[in-house]
Design a protein around this motif. Structure first.
Motif, mmCIF file in Angstrom:
data_model
loop_
_atom_site.group_PDB
_atom_site.id
_atom_site.type_symbol
_atom_site.label_atom_id
_atom_site.label_comp_id
_atom_site.label_asym_id
_atom_site.label_seq_id
_atom_site.Cartn_x
_atom_site.Cartn_y
_atom_site.Cartn_z
ATOM 1 N N SER A 33 11.506 -1.954 -5.640
ATOM 2 C CA SER A 33 10.929 -2.317 -6.928
ATOM 3 C C SER A 33 9.956 -1.242 -7.411
ATOM 4 C CB SER A 33 10.219 -3.670 -6.816
ATOM 5 O OG SER A 33 9.681 -4.051 -8.054
ATOM 6 N N ALA A 34 9.095 -0.766 -6.517
ATOM 7 C CA ALA A 34 8.134 0.288 -6.875
ATOM 8 C C ALA A 34 8.858 1.601 -7.203
ATOM 9 C CB ALA A 34 7.144 0.509 -5.732
ATOM 10 N N PHE A 35 9.917 1.880 -6.486
ATOM 11 C CA PHE A 35 10.685 3.102 -6.711
ATOM 12 C C PHE A 35 11.256 3.125 -8.124
ATOM 13 C CE2 PHE A 35 14.529 5.752 -6.367
ATOM 14 C CZ PHE A 35 14.001 6.891 -5.770
ATOM 15 N N PHE A 36 11.876 2.025 -8.531
ATOM 16 C CA PHE A 36 12.450 1.974 -9.870
ATOM 17 C C PHE A 36 11.373 1.982 -10.954
ATOM 18 C CE2 PHE A 36 16.222 0.456 -7.525
ATOM 19 C CZ PHE A 36 17.114 1.416 -7.985
ATOM 20 N N THR A 37 10.237 1.402 -10.670
ATOM 21 C CA THR A 37 9.129 1.482 -11.627
ATOM 22 C C THR A 37 8.689 2.929 -11.778
ATOM 23 O OG1 THR A 37 8.371 -0.753 -11.086
ATOM 24 C CG2 THR A 37 6.781 0.708 -12.136
ATOM 25 N N ALA A 38 8.570 3.648 -10.661
ATOM 26 C CA ALA A 38 8.165 5.055 -10.702
ATOM 27 C C ALA A 38 9.197 5.925 -11.405
ATOM 28 C CB ALA A 38 7.920 5.577 -9.280
ATOM 29 N N LEU A 39 10.466 5.501 -11.388
ATOM 30 C CA LEU A 39 11.514 6.236 -12.087
ATOM 31 C C LEU A 39 11.598 5.825 -13.557
ATOM 32 C CD1 LEU A 39 14.451 6.181 -9.495
ATOM 33 C CD2 LEU A 39 12.833 8.033 -9.961
ATOM 34 N N GLY A 64 0.813 -1.210 0.000
ATOM 35 C CA GLY A 64 0.000 0.000 0.000
ATOM 36 C C GLY A 64 0.846 1.259 0.000
ATOM 37 N N TYR A 65 1.862 1.279 0.831
ATOM 38 C CA TYR A 65 2.736 2.454 0.878
ATOM 39 C C TYR A 65 3.460 2.629 -0.452
ATOM 40 C CZ TYR A 65 6.331 5.770 1.997
ATOM 41 O OH TYR A 65 7.136 6.887 1.967
ATOM 42 N N SER A 66 4.024 1.554 -0.962
ATOM 43 C CA SER A 66 4.821 1.636 -2.186
ATOM 44 C C SER A 66 3.995 2.070 -3.386
ATOM 45 C CB SER A 66 5.491 0.285 -2.463
ATOM 46 O OG SER A 66 6.380 -0.032 -1.417
ATOM 47 N N VAL A 67 2.800 1.535 -3.502
ATOM 48 C CA VAL A 67 1.914 1.928 -4.602
ATOM 49 C C VAL A 67 1.431 3.361 -4.404
ATOM 50 C CG1 VAL A 67 -0.335 1.459 -5.656
ATOM 51 C CG2 VAL A 67 1.217 -0.421 -5.180
ATOM 52 N N GLY A 68 1.184 3.731 -3.163
ATOM 53 C CA GLY A 68 0.703 5.079 -2.874
ATOM 54 C C GLY A 68 1.735 6.163 -3.104
ATOM 55 N N PHE A 82 13.064 9.446 -0.728
ATOM 56 C CA PHE A 82 13.659 8.113 -0.643
ATOM 57 C C PHE A 82 14.166 7.841 0.772
ATOM 58 C CE2 PHE A 82 17.218 5.119 -1.157
ATOM 59 C CZ PHE A 82 16.571 4.086 -1.817
ATOM 60 N N LYS A 83 14.899 8.801 1.336
ATOM 61 C CA LYS A 83 15.446 8.644 2.693
ATOM 62 C C LYS A 83 14.323 8.514 3.725
ATOM 63 C CE LYS A 83 18.469 10.844 6.062
ATOM 64 N NZ LYS A 83 19.293 12.005 6.382
ATOM 65 N N LYS A 84 13.314 9.382 3.635
ATOM 66 C CA LYS A 84 12.190 9.313 4.578
ATOM 67 C C LYS A 84 11.436 7.993 4.445
ATOM 68 C CE LYS A 84 11.543 14.300 4.777
ATOM 69 N NZ LYS A 84 10.735 15.436 4.306
ATOM 70 N N SER A 85 11.317 7.521 3.219
ATOM 71 C CA SER A 85 10.628 6.243 2.997
ATOM 72 C C SER A 85 11.393 5.098 3.636
ATOM 73 C CB SER A 85 10.448 5.987 1.500
ATOM 74 O OG SER A 85 9.542 6.910 0.944
ATOM 75 N N LEU A 86 12.705 5.097 3.488
ATOM 76 C CA LEU A 86 13.508 4.035 4.101
ATOM 77 C C LEU A 86 13.396 4.051 5.621
ATOM 78 C CD1 LEU A 86 16.768 3.993 1.933
ATOM 79 C CD2 LEU A 86 14.773 2.491 1.789
ATOM 80 N N ILE A 87 13.383 5.245 6.192
ATOM 81 C CA ILE A 87 13.237 5.366 7.647
ATOM 82 C C ILE A 87 11.863 4.861 8.080
ATOM 83 C CG2 ILE A 87 13.053 7.023 9.554
ATOM 84 C CD1 ILE A 87 15.240 8.683 8.040
ATOM 85 N N LEU A 88 10.829 5.309 7.389
ATOM 86 C CA LEU A 88 9.460 4.885 7.717
ATOM 87 C C LEU A 88 9.299 3.373 7.557
ATOM 88 C CD1 LEU A 88 6.503 5.603 8.407
ATOM 89 C CD2 LEU A 88 6.131 5.849 5.947
ATOM 90 N N LEU A 89 9.797 2.832 6.458
ATOM 91 C CA LEU A 89 9.665 1.398 6.221
ATOM 92 C C LEU A 89 10.484 0.584 7.212
ATOM 93 C CD1 LEU A 89 9.667 1.450 2.341
ATOM 94 C CD2 LEU A 89 7.768 0.756 3.820
#
Length: 189
Positions: A132-138, A46-50, A71-78
């Motif tokens: 995986s979602a990050f690279f798809t979004a890029l 859900g987070y990654s798709v969102g 990216f940094k905030k996402s890694l911390i949150l995850l």
């Protein structure tokens, strides 16, 4: 091979090993950890798709600093979420197993242990799913596909046959956990 064929190959390989090491109760326990696991992994999905559209927007706008910050905030949150989800799954493993197999003590105990061991995979799986979602979004589908393929087929199939030989039934429960460090390395490429 397509996604459905990969899933069938993995499922059938798991089932064969489970029947070999734990009988049909092992297949039942595996089904339960898949149901329970999807609840936890759904948080990461859900987070990654969102967040993917936000990543895509900043990438398209050339906002490199914002992308790095996100990216940094996402890694911390995850990472924080991973600790919480893993702890919850391990603390509540008996109660979660009881929802499905409270009627059979032996199966309940096997499933509780399986959930407990499987929960270790939550530590890194959120980062893998996000990568995986990050690279798809890029718009880098190749890297995303490699991460996904390695995570969902190559490492799993190899470990389906290696870990049970080394660790017995616990090796099967740890199958989702064991490839995670390699997934993490693949996502760092």
């Amino acid at each position: 091979c397509d996604r459905r064929q990969r899933q069938m190959c993995i499922r059938d390989s798991y089932n064969l090993q489970l029947v070999k090491y734990a009988g049909y109760d092992g297949v039942v326990a595996y089904g339960i950890i898949m149901y329970v696991g999807f609840i936890f992994v759904g948080t990461y999905l859900g987070y990654s798709v969102g967040v993917a559209p936000i990543i895509g927007y900043h990438y398209g706008a050339g906002n490199t600093d914002e992308l790095k910050s996100l990216f940094k905030k996402s890694l911390i949150l995850l990472s924080a979420t991973a600790v919480i989800l893993t702890a919850c799954a391990e603390i509540f493993s008996s109660a979660l197993a009881g929802i499905f197999v409270g009627y059979n003590k032996e199966l309940h105990d096997m499933t509780t242990n399986a959930i407990y061991l499987f929960a270790l995979s939550y530590i890194i799986s959120g980062i893998n799913i996000f990568a995986s979602a990050f690279f798809t979004a890029l718009n880098n589908g190749l890297v995303s596909a490699v991460i996904s393929f390695m995570r969902t087929l190559v490492f799993q199939i190899a470990f389906i046959f290696i870990l049970p030989e080394l660790l017995g039934l616990n090796g099967i429960c740890l199958l989702y956990t064991s490839p995670r460090p390699r997934d993490y390395a693949a996502s760092r490429m």
